[in-house]
Design an enzyme around this catalytic site. Structure first.
Site, PDB file in Angstrom:
ATOM      1  N   CYS A  72       1.033  -0.925   0.122  1.00  0.00           N
ATOM      2  CA  CYS A  72       0.202  -0.068   0.040  1.00  0.00           C
ATOM      3  C   CYS A  72       0.898   1.269  -0.046  1.00  0.00           C
ATOM      4  O   CYS A  72       0.705   2.022  -0.762  1.00  0.00           O
ATOM      5  CB  CYS A  72      -0.964  -0.066   1.163  1.00  0.00           C
ATOM      6  SG  CYS A  72      -1.835  -1.491   1.579  1.00  0.00           S
ATOM      7  N   CYS A  75       2.327   3.144  -3.091  1.00  0.00           N
ATOM      8  CA  CYS A  75       1.431   4.220  -3.885  1.00  0.00           C
ATOM      9  C   CYS A  75       1.226   5.118  -3.125  1.00  0.00           C
ATOM     10  O   CYS A  75       1.241   6.494  -3.370  1.00  0.00           O
ATOM     11  CB  CYS A  75       0.450   3.500  -4.629  1.00  0.00           C
ATOM     12  SG  CYS A  75       0.540   2.366  -5.888  1.00  0.00           S
ATOM     13  N   HIS A  76       0.721   4.828  -1.804  1.00  0.00           N
ATOM     14  CA  HIS A  76       0.017   5.853  -1.077  1.00  0.00           C
ATOM     15  C   HIS A  76       1.243   6.511   0.035  1.00  0.00           C
ATOM     16  O   HIS A  76       0.702   7.640   0.805  1.00  0.00           O
ATOM     17  CB  HIS A  76      -1.093   5.170   0.051  1.00  0.00           C
ATOM     18  CG  HIS A  76      -2.334   4.747  -1.026  1.00  0.00           C
ATOM     19  ND1 HIS A  76      -3.190   5.446  -1.790  1.00  0.00           N
ATOM     20  CD2 HIS A  76      -2.487   3.554  -1.307  1.00  0.00           C
ATOM     21  CE1 HIS A  76      -3.810   4.748  -2.157  1.00  0.00           C
ATOM     22  NE2 HIS A  76      -3.673   3.625  -2.253  1.00  0.00           N
ATOM     23  N   CYS A 110      -8.511  -1.799  -4.464  1.00  0.00           N
ATOM     24  CA  CYS A 110      -7.278  -1.487  -4.439  1.00  0.00           C
ATOM     25  C   CYS A 110      -6.368  -2.579  -4.649  1.00  0.00           C
ATOM     26  O   CYS A 110      -5.501  -2.696  -5.485  1.00  0.00           O
ATOM     27  CB  CYS A 110      -6.686  -0.650  -3.239  1.00  0.00           C
ATOM     28  SG  CYS A 110      -5.693   0.832  -3.763  1.00  0.00           S
ATOM     29  N   CYS A 176     -36.163   2.735  16.593  1.00  0.00           N
ATOM     30  CA  CYS A 176     -35.257   2.883  17.940  1.00  0.00           C
ATOM     31  C   CYS A 176     -34.446   3.994  18.103  1.00  0.00           C
ATOM     32  O   CYS A 176     -34.345   4.712  18.772  1.00  0.00           O
ATOM     33  CB  CYS A 176     -34.327   1.537  18.161  1.00  0.00           C
ATOM     34  SG  CYS A 176     -35.223   0.107  18.669  1.00  0.00           S
ATOM     35  N   HIS A 177     -33.702   4.261  16.897  1.00  0.00           N
ATOM     36  CA  HIS A 177     -32.473   5.249  16.805  1.00  0.00           C
ATOM     37  C   HIS A 177     -32.957   6.573  16.605  1.00  0.00           C
ATOM     38  O   HIS A 177     -32.102   7.487  16.813  1.00  0.00           O
ATOM     39  CB  HIS A 177     -31.370   4.614  16.110  1.00  0.00           C
ATOM     40  CG  HIS A 177     -30.759   3.288  16.202  1.00  0.00           C
ATOM     41  ND1 HIS A 177     -30.220   3.060  17.486  1.00  0.00           N
ATOM     42  CD2 HIS A 177     -31.187   1.933  15.848  1.00  0.00           C
ATOM     43  CE1 HIS A 177     -29.742   1.777  17.515  1.00  0.00           C
ATOM     44  NE2 HIS A 177     -30.409   1.042  16.533  1.00  0.00           N
ATOM     45  N   ARG A 214     -22.181  -4.959  12.742  1.00  0.00           N
ATOM     46  CA  ARG A 214     -23.056  -4.320  13.547  1.00  0.00           C
ATOM     47  C   ARG A 214     -24.425  -4.155  12.975  1.00  0.00           C
ATOM     48  O   ARG A 214     -25.414  -4.367  13.543  1.00  0.00           O
ATOM     49  CB  ARG A 214     -22.402  -2.743  13.727  1.00  0.00           C
ATOM     50  CG  ARG A 214     -23.381  -2.223  14.912  1.00  0.00           C
ATOM     51  CD  ARG A 214     -23.308  -2.910  16.285  1.00  0.00           C
ATOM     52  NE  ARG A 214     -24.176  -2.679  17.316  1.00  0.00           N
ATOM     53  CZ  ARG A 214     -25.198  -3.340  17.296  1.00  0.00           C
ATOM     54  NH1 ARG A 214     -25.487  -4.287  16.632  1.00  0.00           N
ATOM     55  NH2 ARG A 214     -26.290  -2.892  18.526  1.00  0.00           N
ATOM     56  N   CYS A 218     -28.160  -5.879  14.212  1.00  0.00           N
ATOM     57  CA  CYS A 218     -29.301  -5.248  14.342  1.00  0.00           C
ATOM     58  C   CYS A 218     -30.426  -5.914  13.705  1.00  0.00           C
ATOM     59  O   CYS A 218     -31.526  -5.941  14.116  1.00  0.00           O
ATOM     60  CB  CYS A 218     -28.974  -3.848  13.978  1.00  0.00           C
ATOM     61  SG  CYS A 218     -29.296  -2.550  15.215  1.00  0.00           S
TER      62      CYS A 218
END
Lengths: 257, 106
Positions: A72, A75-76, A110, A176-177, A214, A218
């Site tokens: 990685c 390039c980065h 990538c 809920c949220h 997650r 849910c």
């Protein structure tokens, strides 16, 4: 079981009032719902278990891989400069597929296109480590996801999914949220569902996990069929949630109970 | 990906009480869980953690299946002289990791 049923019924009744979006001034990270000891664990880099993945991610970032023999870093460069603020803009629009992709999918694209390496499986140690390492470089940066106008139709789809009631409990995320985030469900705080800290270390998981993990948990919780990892629906939900949290500070790798 | 995060102050005054914090990456599989097929998942835990300062043992802990993944230890010691802390974690399936950190005491 009867107790949970009663909660579900109560939520259904409250939910019928209708979902109202949370005003900007009242937006709260899941962090603010936590006990002091869990907050301390997140704040101290030497006590935050998520940092183990960040550390591993840094090693992987610099390791040459597969046919192209490129790391990685080739390039980065130094991720501390090149990856700063990047995770705060994901999921982002991918020109090649004409769709939004999340950070995990970007890392894998990538790998496929530039490193000629095999994509890493979702929730694998390697993918979580690289994602955590990249996301760590945005710690404290305000979330900017969704600024790209090409994303608008996908944000709208994600919002639709967020509002959509589904599963045997016939609940949508918003029930809920958005509507009940100041209450508790079986002793645990119902948060506002702002994904500020992913990938994050959940004490319940005993591991780092992605936002998709997650979301799947849910969705299973409302007894609906969870989408597969990488499914467009999950990415659209991620996109909507991140754009809904716009302006909030990135916390990755966060700790949650 | 065995790796440890160690936090030892680089400097201290003689007589200072200092805090040492260590975090070790480990799944701490209890041995009490079963796979979907019914097979038991074999125990895989760290069983012992020790800290030596300049060769002398200053802290030891035995670990058990109820301890969570990625065990974190925090303990205190008095800074008496400059030297090196050496940490060692030993566990099931031949698990063995070491780490070290130096302190200069004035």
């Amino acid at each position: 079981m009867r107790f949970l049923g009663a909660i579900a019924t109560a939520l259904l009744v409250v939910g019928a009032v209708g979902a109202a979006e949370i005003p900007l001034a009242e937006r709260r990270s899941g962090y603010s719902f936590m006990k002091p000891d869990t907050k301390t664990m997140q704040d101290d880099d030497t006590a935050n278990p998520g940092m183990l993945w960040v550390l591993n991610g840094e090693t992987l970032w610099n390791r040459k891989t597969s046919a192209a023999d490129k790391a990685c870093a080739d390039c980065h460069g130094n991720a501390r400069a090149s990856m700063k603020g990047v995770a705060a803009r994901y999921p982002a629009f991918d020109k090649a597929t004409g769709r939004p992709i999340d950070l995990e999918q970007r890392i894998n694209s990538c790998r496929t296109n530039h490193q000629q390496a095999t994509p890493l499986p979702f929730e694998s140690r390697e993918l979580l480590s690289l994602t955590a390492f990249v996301a760590r470089q945005s710690q404290g940066a305000p979330i900017e996801t969704g600024a790209d106008p090409q994303l608008a139709p996908f944000v709208a789809k994600g919002r639709e999914l967020y509002m959509q009631r589904q599963g045997q409990l016939n609940l949508g995320c918003a029930n809920c949220h958005d509507d009940n985030w100041d209450k508790r469900l079986a002793g645990a705080a119902i948060t506002q569902g702002h994904p500020t800290g992913y990938p994050l270390y959940r004490l319940e998981w005993q591991s780092l996990g992605s936002l998709q993990r997650r979301l799947r948990a849910c969705i299973t919780g409302i007894r609906a069929q969870a989408h597969d990892y990488g499914a467009p629906e999950l990415v659209e939900l991620e996109l909507y949630l991140m754009s809904r949290a716009r302006g909030m500070a990135m916390e990755a790798p966060a700790v949650r109970p | 990906m065995a790796s440890a995060l160690i936090n030892v102050p680089a400097k201290a005054k003689r007589g200072d009480i200092i805090e040492i914090k260590t975090l070790m990456s480990h799944i701490m599989e209890s041995g009490y869980r079963h796979k979907a097929s019914g097979e038991a998942v074999p125990r895989d835990i760290i069983t012992s953690f020790t800290c030596h300062f300049n060769g002398a043992e200053i802290f030891r802990a035995d670990l058990f299946p109820a301890i969570a993944a990625n065990p974190f230890f925090s303990f205190f010691t008095t800074a008496t002289e400059s030297g090196k802390f050496e940490f060692e974690w030993i566990g099931d399936k031949g698990f063995s990791e070491t780490a070290s950190a130096s302190i200069s005491v004035e």
